[in-house]
Design a protein around this motif. Structure first.
Motif, short mmCIF file in Angstrom:
data_model
loop_
_atom_site.label_atom_id
_atom_site.label_comp_id
_atom_site.label_asym_id
_atom_site.label_seq_id
_atom_site.Cartn_x
_atom_site.Cartn_y
_atom_site.Cartn_z
N ILE A 142 -4.85 13.45 18.00
CA ILE A 142 -4.67 14.18 19.24
C ILE A 142 -3.31 14.88 19.31
CG2 ILE A 142 -4.40 13.88 21.75
CD1 ILE A 142 -6.63 11.84 21.64
N THR B 191 -10.45 16.80 19.79
CA THR B 191 -9.87 17.07 21.11
C THR B 191 -8.36 16.83 21.09
OG1 THR B 191 -11.93 16.40 22.18
CG2 THR B 191 -9.95 16.46 23.54
N GLY B 192 -7.61 17.80 21.59
CA GLY B 192 -6.16 17.67 21.65
C GLY B 192 -5.45 18.09 20.39
N GLY C 33 -10.47 20.99 19.96
CA GLY C 33 -9.08 21.18 20.38
C GLY C 33 -8.77 22.66 20.44
#
Length: 430
Positions: free
Chosen positions: A110, A131-132, A153
Motif C-alpha cells: 500500500i 489499492t494504495g 491503486g
C-alpha cells in the motif's frame, strides 16, 4: 542484465539478496546472471530481493517467466517463482525494463511506489497494482494477446500502452490511470470504473494521441474522464458517455462512425477543446469550444466559461425537453452560440445574470445565437433577473436569435406600488 527463470529444474531453491556488506558484493551485482544460471532456478523457486540492491541489480532489464511478482515477504513455494520486495514503506526504482511472461499477479504494498523504465506483459500474463500502490513507468507498456493490467491503486505511464488481441487494462473504482493508448486491437478493452451508484470515483486521464477500436473504451458512471495536453482520442464507432468528460485546450475526441451520446446526469466540459461527432445530449454540455458535427439537445446546453462561446459546425436541434442556458455579464459580455448550419428551436430558453447588480436597459437586445437558417420557437422564455417589473422575450430571425429585456417605466412602477399598498390597507380595514 536479463534474468530469465528456467523450467529445467523442478527442485525448489531460495535465493535471498540482502543489504549485507561483504567484499564480493560488487562482484555479485555484476555476476547475477551467472549466479542465477548456476542455481538453475525452477518454476517453484522463491526469490526475495532487498530494495536497497534492486536498482543496482536490475539496471539493464529483467525478464520473469511464468512467475508471481510480489512486494511482500514470501517464502511460500508455489508452482511458480515468487520475487519479493520486503518492507511496506520501501520504494523501488528500476532503471531497466521489466518483461513478464505468463505472470499471474504483481502486488505492490500500500505504501510502495514502484518505478520501471518499461513494462511488457506477455503469455496470458496478469499484472495487478494493489489499492494504495503507485506504478510509474517511464516508457511504454505492452500488454500482449490475452494478457491484462488491473489497477486498484494508481498508474502513470509516460509512454503509450499497446494492447494486443483480447488484452485488457482495467481501472477499478477509486483507482486512477494517466497515459495514452496506441495500436489497440479491435477486441482489446480499456475498462474504467463501474456503474455502482454512489461508488468510489475512478480517474482516466489521456495525455497523448490515442486510438480505440470498436467498443474498446468502456467507462462506468463514477468516472472522471479527461483529455489533456492537446491529445486527440479517436474512437472507431459510436460512444455513450456514462460519466463526466473534460476536453482541455486544443485536445479533442473524434468519433469516426456513429453518434456520441452524453447521458442524463453527466456533463461534457469543453475547456477550449473540441468534439468531432454527431452529438446527442441528454446531460449537460458547457464551456468554450467546438462541436464539429450536428447537435441534438434534449438536456442542457450552456455555452462559455461565462461569458464565452460554443461553436457548432453543423445543425442544432433543441427538443421539447431541452434547455439552452446562457449567462449575461453586461450589455456586451454574455454567452453566445455560433451555429454554422440551421437551428430548430423548442424547449426552454433560460437567462441568468452573472453580476446580480447589473440591470439591462429597457429593450436591451442580446444576440445569443447566430445561424444560417432557423425554424420553430422556444416554449418557455425565462430568466432570473430578480426584478418584479422585468420582462424578457425571444426575438426570432433567420440569421440570429436574441433575447429582448424590457422593464416598466418609473411612473408605472409608482402606480403599481400605490395600487398594491391600497389593496393591503383595504384588506386590513375589512
Amino acid at each position: 542484465l536479463s534474468c530469465t527463470w528456467s523450467a529445467e529444474h523442478k527442485t525448489p531453491r531460495l535465493l535471498i539478496l540482502s543489504s549485507f556488506s561483504l567484499p564480493f558484493l560488487d562482484m555479485l551485482r555484476t555476476s547475477l546472471l551467472v549466479v542465477l544460471v548456476w542455481l538453475g532456478l525452477a518454476n517453484a523457486a522463491t526469490i526475495i530481493f532487498n530494495p536497497s540492491l534492486l536498482s543496482a541489480l536490475l539496471t539493464g532489464g529483467c525478464t520473469v517467466d511464468n512467475a508471481i511478482l510480489s512486494c511482500t515477504w514470501s517464502a511460500d513455494l508455489f508452482t511458480a517463482a515468487s520475487v519479493g520486495f520486503p518492507g511496506v514503506d520501501d520504494d523501488v526504482s528500476l532503471e531497466g525494463s521489466l518483461t513478464l511472461l505468463g505472470v499471474t499477479l504483481i502486488r505492490f504494498n500500500i505504501a510502495n511506489t514502484v518505478s520501471i523504465k518499461s513494462l511488457s506483459i506477455q503469455n496470458d500474463g496478469q499484472v495487478t497494482v494493489a489499492t494504495g500502490a503507485s506504478l510509474n513507468i517511464g516508457g511504454a507498456v505492452t500488454i500482449a494477446d490475452d494478457s491484462s493490467l488491473d489497477i486498484f491503486g494508481s498508474a502513470v505511464v509516460a509512454g503509450a500502452v499497446s494492447l494486443g488481441s483480447s488484452a485488457s487494462l482495467s481501472v477499478a473504482p477509486g483507482a486512477s490511470f494517466t497515459g495514452s493508448f496506441v495500436a489497440t486491437a479491435l477486441d482489446a478493452l480499456v475498462i474504467v470504473g463501474d456503474s455502482t451508484a454512489g461508488g468510489a470515483r475512478s480517474s482516466l486521464i489521456i495525455n497523448a494521441n490515442s486510438l480505440f477500436g470498436n467498443n474498446a473504451l468502456v467507462l462506468g458512471a463514477n468516472v472522471d474522464f479527461s483529455v489533456v495536453n492537446a491529445a486527440v482520442v479517436t474512437l472507431a464507432n459510436a460512444f455513450t458517455a456514462l460519466c463526466n468528460v473534460v476536453i482541455d485546450a486544443n485536445a479533442g475526441i473524434v468519433v469516426n462512425s456513429g453518434v456520441y451520446t452524453q447521458t442524463n446526469g453527466t456533463q461534457l466540459t469543453l475547456n477550449n477543446g473540441y468534439l468531432s461527432a454527431s452529438v446527442n445530449n441528454i446531460g449537460t454540455i458547457s464551456g468554450n469550444g467546438a462541436i464539429n458535427g450536428s447537435l441534438t439537445n434534449s438536456g442542457t446546453l450552456s455555452p462559455g466559461s461565462s461569458p464565452g462561446t460554443t461553436v457548432i459546425r453543423g445543425d442544432y436541434t433543441q427538443t421539447s425537453s431541452g434547455t439552452y442556458k446562457f449567462e449575461i455579464q453586461d450589455g456586451s459580455r454574455f454567452d453566445r452560440l455560433v451555429i454554422t448550419g440551421a437551428i430548430s428551436r423548442n424547449g426552454i430558453l433560460h437567462a441568468s445574470l452573472l453580476d446580480k447588480s447589473y440591470r439591462p436597459s429597457n429593450n436591451q437586445r442580446f444576440q445569443i445565437m447566430t445561424h444560417r437558417s432557423a425554424s420553430g420557437s422556444f416554449n418557455i422564455v425565462r430568466g432570473d433577473f430578480d426584478d418584479t417589473f422585468a420582462n424578457y422575450k425571444a426575438e426570432y430571425n433567420s440569421g440570429d436569435t436574441a433575447l429582448i429585456y424590457t422593464t416598466s417605466s418609473a411612473s408605472t412602477r409608482v402606480m403599481v406600488s400605490l395600487f398594491t399598498l391600497a389593496i393591503v390597507c383595504l384588506s386590513f380595514m375589512l
